[in-house]
Design a protein around this motif. Structure first.
Motif, PDB file in Angstrom:
ATOM      1  N   ALA A 197       8.246   8.578   8.532  1.00  0.00           N
ATOM      2  CA  ALA A 197       7.542   7.518   7.811  1.00  0.00           C
ATOM      3  C   ALA A 197       6.680   6.682   8.750  1.00  0.00           C
TER       4      ALA A 197
ATOM      5  N   GLN B 207      -2.053   6.885   8.318  1.00  0.00           N
ATOM      6  CA  GLN B 207      -2.783   6.362   7.164  1.00  0.00           C
ATOM      7  C   GLN B 207      -3.527   5.065   7.476  1.00  0.00           C
TER       8      GLN B 207
ATOM      9  N   VAL C  82       7.620   7.407   2.638  1.00  0.00           N
ATOM     10  CA  VAL C  82       8.066   6.067   3.018  1.00  0.00           C
ATOM     11  C   VAL C  82       9.311   5.666   2.238  1.00  0.00           C
ATOM     12  N   ARG C  83       9.325   5.954   0.949  1.00  0.00           N
ATOM     13  CA  ARG C  83      10.487   5.587   0.131  1.00  0.00           C
ATOM     14  C   ARG C  83      11.741   6.357   0.566  1.00  0.00           C
TER      15      ARG C  83
ATOM     16  N   HIS D  96       3.660   8.674   9.541  1.00  0.00           N
ATOM     17  CA  HIS D  96       2.820   8.733   8.349  1.00  0.00           C
ATOM     18  C   HIS D  96       2.049   7.421   8.155  1.00  0.00           C
ATOM     19  N   ILE D  97       2.725   6.305   8.301  1.00  0.00           N
ATOM     20  CA  ILE D  97       2.080   5.000   8.134  1.00  0.00           C
ATOM     21  C   ILE D  97       0.992   4.807   9.179  1.00  0.00           C
TER      22      ILE D  97
ATOM     23  N   SER E  65       0.803  -1.222   0.000  1.00  0.00           N
ATOM     24  CA  SER E  65       0.000   0.000   0.000  1.00  0.00           C
ATOM     25  C   SER E  65       0.837   1.274   0.000  1.00  0.00           C
ATOM     26  N   PHE E  66       2.085   1.224   0.415  1.00  0.00           N
ATOM     27  CA  PHE E  66       2.934   2.412   0.476  1.00  0.00           C
ATOM     28  C   PHE E  66       4.080   2.371  -0.537  1.00  0.00           C
ATOM     29  N   ARG E  67       3.960   1.545  -1.547  1.00  0.00           N
ATOM     30  CA  ARG E  67       5.027   1.370  -2.528  1.00  0.00           C
ATOM     31  C   ARG E  67       5.391   2.669  -3.242  1.00  0.00           C
ATOM     32  N   ASP E  68       4.417   3.523  -3.533  1.00  0.00           N
ATOM     33  CA  ASP E  68       4.672   4.766  -4.272  1.00  0.00           C
ATOM     34  C   ASP E  68       4.678   6.008  -3.379  1.00  0.00           C
ATOM     35  N   ASP E  69       4.662   5.819  -2.082  1.00  0.00           N
ATOM     36  CA  ASP E  69       4.624   6.938  -1.154  1.00  0.00           C
ATOM     37  C   ASP E  69       6.028   7.532  -1.003  1.00  0.00           C
ATOM     38  N   LYS E  70       6.167   8.829  -1.272  1.00  0.00           N
ATOM     39  CA  LYS E  70       7.480   9.489  -1.234  1.00  0.00           C
ATOM     40  C   LYS E  70       8.071   9.531   0.172  1.00  0.00           C
TER      41      LYS E  70
END
Length: 105
Positions: A80, A87, A55-56, A83-84, A48-53
């Protein structure tokens, strides 16, 4: 009389061996169940967070956190993690589990 004792001892050993096997199976099932739940939570987070800036950007901090067994907590990792948790408030994962999930992204 010695045959009766021998048969009694054999029966007692059979019952004891069976109880140890059952205990081992229950223990193994509990451990595997716990690992599966942890793995499911980790895979849900990473997908779910693969494209989250945010988290990355925390990957390097997450690597330091995991390598130091939690001693090194970078600012990006803290951001992060917050943020997680904002969310996905229903998620019950430790900081270590979240850091490992970030590394799998």
């Amino acid at each position: 009389m010695s045959r009766l004792r021998l048969l009694s001892a054999a029966a007692l050993l059979a019952v004891a061996a069976n109880s140890h096997a059952t205990s081992f199976i229950v223990t193994t099932d509990s451990i595997v169940g716990g690992l599966k739940a942890s793995s499911d939570a980790t895979s849900d987070i990473s997908s779910s967070f693969r494209d989250d800036k945010i988290v990355r950007a925390a990957r390097d901090d997450a690597a330091s956190f995991v390598a130091s067994e939690g001693a090194i907590r970078g600012v990006r990792l803290e951001s992060a993690l917050d943020h997680i948790r904002q969310q996905t408030p229903q998620l019950n994962a430790t900081d270590a589990q979240l850091a490992q999930a970030i590394l799998t992204i």
